[in-house]
Design a protein around this motif. Structure first.
Motif, PDB file in Angstrom:
ATOM      1  N   VAL A   1      39.827  -0.013 -10.648  1.00  0.00           N
ATOM      2  CA  VAL A   1      40.278   0.678  -9.098  1.00  0.00           C
ATOM      3  C   VAL A   1      41.044   0.637  -7.890  1.00  0.00           C
ATOM      4  O   VAL A   1      39.532   0.392  -7.470  1.00  0.00           O
ATOM      5  N   ASP A   2      42.163   1.167  -7.319  1.00  0.00           N
ATOM      6  CA  ASP A   2      42.410   1.137  -6.267  1.00  0.00           C
ATOM      7  C   ASP A   2      41.984  -0.476  -6.096  1.00  0.00           C
ATOM      8  O   ASP A   2      42.029  -0.910  -4.554  1.00  0.00           O
ATOM      9  N   LYS A   3      42.158  -1.583  -6.886  1.00  0.00           N
ATOM     10  CA  LYS A   3      42.268  -2.639  -6.392  1.00  0.00           C
ATOM     11  C   LYS A   3      44.113  -2.899  -6.759  1.00  0.00           C
ATOM     12  O   LYS A   3      43.976  -3.256  -7.854  1.00  0.00           O
ATOM     13  N   THR A   4      43.908  -3.820  -5.843  1.00  0.00           N
ATOM     14  CA  THR A   4      45.466  -4.847  -5.633  1.00  0.00           C
ATOM     15  C   THR A   4      46.385  -5.774  -5.870  1.00  0.00           C
ATOM     16  O   THR A   4      45.099  -6.705  -5.377  1.00  0.00           O
ATOM     17  N   PHE A   5      46.144  -5.863  -6.887  1.00  0.00           N
ATOM     18  CA  PHE A   5      46.527  -7.923  -7.283  1.00  0.00           C
ATOM     19  C   PHE A   5      48.232  -8.210  -5.987  1.00  0.00           C
ATOM     20  O   PHE A   5      49.123  -7.104  -7.060  1.00  0.00           O
TER      21      PHE A   5
END
Length: 232
Positions: free
Chosen positions: A15-19
């Motif tokens: 959650v809330d981590k962007t790739f």
């Protein structure tokens, strides 16, 4: 030995981590109508995409897709009145709900693509358009190692011009993909499965408006490589 090892692979988006992804596509197409009309198209495109983990729903992951402007170089250039399909989803957030192996369950745009792009003819097809945002490969259900293969077959139906109805405007896309694990390698100090793939796509389309009838059948064969990171 490495060749005998099996690996369990799945998608995990915290959650809330962007790739961030850079998607490059090179196309070389040749078409022929009857025996005296032929055309070739050379196309290169670059898309910059981000996927951000949001939450879980019904045991699936929900990830926010966002695509910046796609840069396209096409020869010969498309007609001036042609719909820019490469950028149809650009600048529009899309919630993708999919399983750990990449099976798409649902796709919902945060706003109407038809309204945003000023293309009312796309009304009624927006759910299908949102689904095209899913670009991740399907992963196997079982652990795999070098030499293992798996295949995916799908059929999608789209009504390009909703106002004409399904009887007069219909596009059916049948896709067959074979994946194979080619090697174990390192990308930026991360151990990865190198997965090659071959895809065959059959597109069948009809467009009937007034006295004009047009039927199209197009076969496309593509191949490429994915690198899937492994947790040690």
């Amino acid at each position: 030995p490495v060749a005998a090892q099996k690996y369990d692979v799945s998608y995990q988006y915290p959650v809330d981590k962007t790739f961030r992804y850079k998607k490059i596509v090179e196309e070389h197409a040749f078409g022929e109508i009857h025996t005296d009309m032929a055309a070739s198209i050379e196309k290169y495109s670059e898309a910059f995409i981000s996927l951000t983990g949001q939450n879980e729903k019904n045991g699936n992951q929900v990830v926010r897709f966002f695509q910046d402007t796609v840069f396209v170089n096409e020869t010969p250039p498309p007609p001036e009145n042609a719909i820019n399909l490469d950028n149809i989803l650009s600048k529009t957030g899309i919630a993708l709900e999919f399983s750990s192996n990449g099976t798409l369950r649902n796709a919902t745009a945060e706003e109407s693509v038809a309204d945003k792009k000023g293309l009312p003819q796309l009304k009624g097809t927006e759910r299908q358009l949102a689904g095209t945002a899913m670009f991740l490969p399907m992963l196997p259900d079982n652990p795999v190692g070098i030499g293992d293969t798996w295949s995916i077959k799908s059929k999608d139906t789209l009504v390009p011009y909703a106002a004409l109805g399904k009887a007069n405007s219909l596009r059916i896309t049948t896709t067959d993909i074979i994946y194979r694990v080619e090697d174990i390698t390192e990308i930026r100090d991360m151990k990865c499965l190198k997965i090659g793939w071959d895809a065959s796509v059959l597109l069948e389309q009809k467009h009937i408006q007034g006295s004009q009838e047009q039927y199209t059948e197009e076969q496309t064969d593509t191949k490429g490589t994915y690198y899937i990171g492994l947790d040690d």
